[in-house]
Design a protein around this motif. Structure first.
Motif, short mmCIF file in Angstrom:
data_model
loop_
_atom_site.label_atom_id
_atom_site.label_comp_id
_atom_site.label_asym_id
_atom_site.label_seq_id
_atom_site.Cartn_x
_atom_site.Cartn_y
_atom_site.Cartn_z
N GLY A 3 0.82 -1.20 0.00
CA GLY A 3 0.00 0.00 0.00
C GLY A 3 0.85 1.25 0.00
N VAL A 4 0.21 2.36 -0.35
CA VAL A 4 0.89 3.65 -0.36
C VAL A 4 0.99 4.14 1.05
N ALA A 220 -10.05 12.00 -9.23
CA ALA A 220 -10.07 12.48 -7.85
C ALA A 220 -10.53 11.43 -6.85
N SER A 221 -11.40 10.53 -7.27
CA SER A 221 -11.91 9.52 -6.33
C SER A 221 -11.45 8.10 -6.67
N ALA A 222 -10.56 7.96 -7.62
CA ALA A 222 -10.06 6.63 -7.98
C ALA A 222 -9.22 6.04 -6.86
N ASP A 223 -9.20 4.72 -6.76
CA ASP A 223 -8.38 4.05 -5.76
C ASP A 223 -6.91 4.33 -6.03
N VAL A 228 -1.37 4.02 -8.88
CA VAL A 228 0.03 3.59 -8.81
C VAL A 228 0.32 2.54 -9.88
N GLU A 229 -0.61 1.61 -10.04
CA GLU A 229 -0.42 0.53 -11.02
C GLU A 229 -0.26 1.08 -12.43
N ARG A 230 -1.00 2.12 -12.76
CA ARG A 230 -0.95 2.67 -14.11
C ARG A 230 0.19 3.68 -14.29
#
Length: 242
Positions: A3-4, A220-223, A228-230
């Motif tokens: 996780g971040v 703004a509301s994306a996980d 990070v994956e993209r």
């Protein structure tokens, strides 16, 4: 995928009657001059006092000034913030702000350095990573700072001031370039290493602006893990791709 995470008194004056001519010296007690009662500032700080504080209060006073400066820069931006306003918010005299920091630009730089401290703490994890992992480490560190409300607020103050004022932007550039980008570039055995590091940073700053400042949906509301994956492979491509 992990996780971040965020990397993160007045001079005493003698009183009493004077000594009579030719008489023995009298022992006269000192009394301390006191300022009239004034209400605390909006942060609950002690009433504003002139002059330098005792050494035991120096660290607390300096921190209070920095806290007030970050709030003033965040609310008003660089242009509309003044040393007098920072002093008033901190509950001190303007002379103390100048004593500790100097000019408004120097106050801003000190406030940026404090806000940027988590980056300085987290940068070693980026620099120590295998070269093929630097893109992901860098992405996680920067987004982690923005995801944490404690570090997001001063970052917003910095970005807003830097966007609207060249002096503030210059301070931000010096700190980011000197403390992070040049060190990342130093790991790249490539002739355009500095450009590559700056492109990687631009990618992340742009995402931060759209997600956290402008708040454009659906970003703004994306996980954050999806982001990070993209994004991490793109950042890595800027650093080491052909």
């Amino acid at each position: 995928m992990t996780g971040v995470t965020a990397p993160g008194g007045p001079e005493a004056s003698p009183g009493g009657p004077g000594r009579e001519s030719g008489g023995p010296a009298e022992s006269v007690p000192d009394t301390s001059a006191t300022a009239p009662d004034t209400p605390p500032d909006r942060h609950g700080a002690a009433p504003r006092r002139r002059g330098r504080p005792p050494r035991t209060e120096s660290a607390d006073t300096r921190d209070r000034i920095l806290d007030a400066a970050r709030e003033e820069f965040s609310e008003r931006g660089y242009d509309k913030t003044s040393v007098r306003g920072i002093a008033k918010s901190a509950g001190v005299d303007s002379a103390l702000v100048h004593h500790y920091f100097g000019t408004k630009e120097q106050v801003f730089e000190a406030a940026v350095e404090v806000a940027f401290a988590p980056v300085l703490k987290g940068r070693q994890a980026v620099l120590d990573a295998p070269l093929e992992e630097v893109g992901e480490r860098m992405t996680r560190m920067i987004l982690g700072l923005w995801e944490n409300p404690v570090t997001r607020t001063p970052l917003l103050a910095i970005i807003r001031s830097a966007v609207n004022n060249e002096t503030a932007a210059g301070v931000f550039r010096r700190l980011v370039a000197g403390q992070l980008l040049r060190r990342v570039a130093g790991r790249l055995d490539l002739p355009d290493a500095e450009l590559r590091a700056e492109l990687a940073a631009a990618q992340l700053v742009g995402i931060a602006m759209v997600r956290y400042v402008i708040k454009v949906e659906p970003l703004a509301s994306a996980d954050v893990e999806q982001i990070v994956e993209r994004v991490a492979p793109v950042v890595q491509g800027h650093l080491t791709g052909r």
